[in-house]
Write an enzyme that holds these catalytic residues in place. Structure first.
Site, PDB file in Angstrom:
ATOM      1  N   LYS A 257     -82.176  63.085  72.624  1.00 15.79           N
ATOM      2  CA  LYS A 257     -82.300  64.098  73.665  1.00 15.79           C
ATOM      3  C   LYS A 257     -82.966  65.359  73.113  1.00 15.79           C
ATOM      4  CE  LYS A 257     -80.775  67.843  75.899  1.00 15.79           C
ATOM      5  NZ  LYS A 257     -80.424  69.180  75.366  1.00 15.79           N
TER       6      LYS A 257
ATOM      7  N   ASP B 147     -79.866  64.444  79.763  1.00 17.28           N
ATOM      8  CA  ASP B 147     -78.739  65.295  79.405  1.00 17.28           C
ATOM      9  C   ASP B 147     -77.595  65.009  80.382  1.00 17.28           C
ATOM     10  OD1 ASP B 147     -79.677  66.425  81.727  1.00 17.28           O
ATOM     11  OD2 ASP B 147     -79.083  68.430  81.146  1.00 17.28           O
TER      12      ASP B 147
END
Length: 227
Positions: free
Chosen positions: A126, A145
């Site tokens: 991420k 996320d």
DNA sequence: ATCCCGAGGG
DNA sequence: CCCTCTGGAT
């Protein structure tokens, strides 16, 4: 009401189109002025609001201006500077150790590949995806996320749980040129309307195509009463 | 009490 | 798979 379009692709496309009308200028909300600051801000943003990260990085970025300065800073000093951020001890350690590697192996510059980035401590897919997209203009994956995870599941775009699996599915469902925007649309909508605790379904532009809408019973009741 | 642009370790 | 790290806002 409360259904969704007949395929995940169609659902994802419709969601993107509608959210784009609602949030036409959405983009990253972390403050940074170079790649190192971007990397640090994203590391700090784990399980913390961007608003708080921005508040704390203002002084941090004025104090430390290079990877070498972070690498040479005492960890307790960094932790103290981050003391109002979640997981500040871990993050101080990640930032210091990642900076050491950036100095020793990358000439003081933030690397620009997924493998080199994810080798840095505290940097997973991420974080690496965000740094690649906003620091290097490389779109290699979809940033998943907590907001992207929550919204895609609520909207019936995916049934997966792990961010990695959701990312792979989104890469199949979405055109590459839309990957970056999709994340920011989910984040904006996740903050303003489709919140984790009390989603404001009555104000949601996706309500009629959301299988998780909590207005279903009210809607059915209203349509019954109309007769 | 839960949640915030997660990642590492067991 | 699970757990831990962690403060501030709600």
């Amino acid at each position: 009401m409360g259904t969704r379009l007949d395929s995940p692709e169609a659902q994802a496309a419709e969601v993107t189109e509608r959210l784009f009308e609602t949030y036409p200028n959405t983009t990253i909300s972390l403050d940074f002025s170079n790649r190192l600051e971007l990397l640090i801000a994203v590391i700090l943003s784990a399980q913390c609001t961007d608003e708080r990260v921005n508040k704390e990085t203002k002084d941090l970025f004025a104090t430390y201006e290079s990877a070498a300065e972070y690498a040479n800073a005492p960890q307790e000093e960094l932790a103290e500077a981050l003391s109002s951020i979640t997981y500040y001890n871990n993050k101080a350690k990640y930032i210091r150790e990642a900076s050491e590697i950036i100095v020793s192996e990358h000439g003081g510059q933030v690397p620009d590949t997924m493998s080199e980035l994810t080798e840095l401590p505290g940097v997973g897919r991420k974080t690496a995806n965000v740094v690649l997209q906003h620091g290097h203009e490389v779109v290699e994956g979809v940033v998943v996320d907590t907001h992207v995870q929550r919204l895609t599941r609520r909207l019936g775009i995916t049934e997966a749980h792990s961010p990695q699996k959701i990312e792979r599915e989104l890469m199949e469902l979405l055109p590459r040129e839309g990957w970056q925007d999709f994340t920011h649309l989910c984040i904006s909508h996740g903050r303003e309307t489709c919140t984790a605790r009390n989603p404001d379904c009555s104000e949601c532009v996706l309500e009629d195509i959301c299988p998780s809408s909590k207005l279903d019973s009210e809607t059915d009741l209203a349509s019954n009463e109309a007769w």
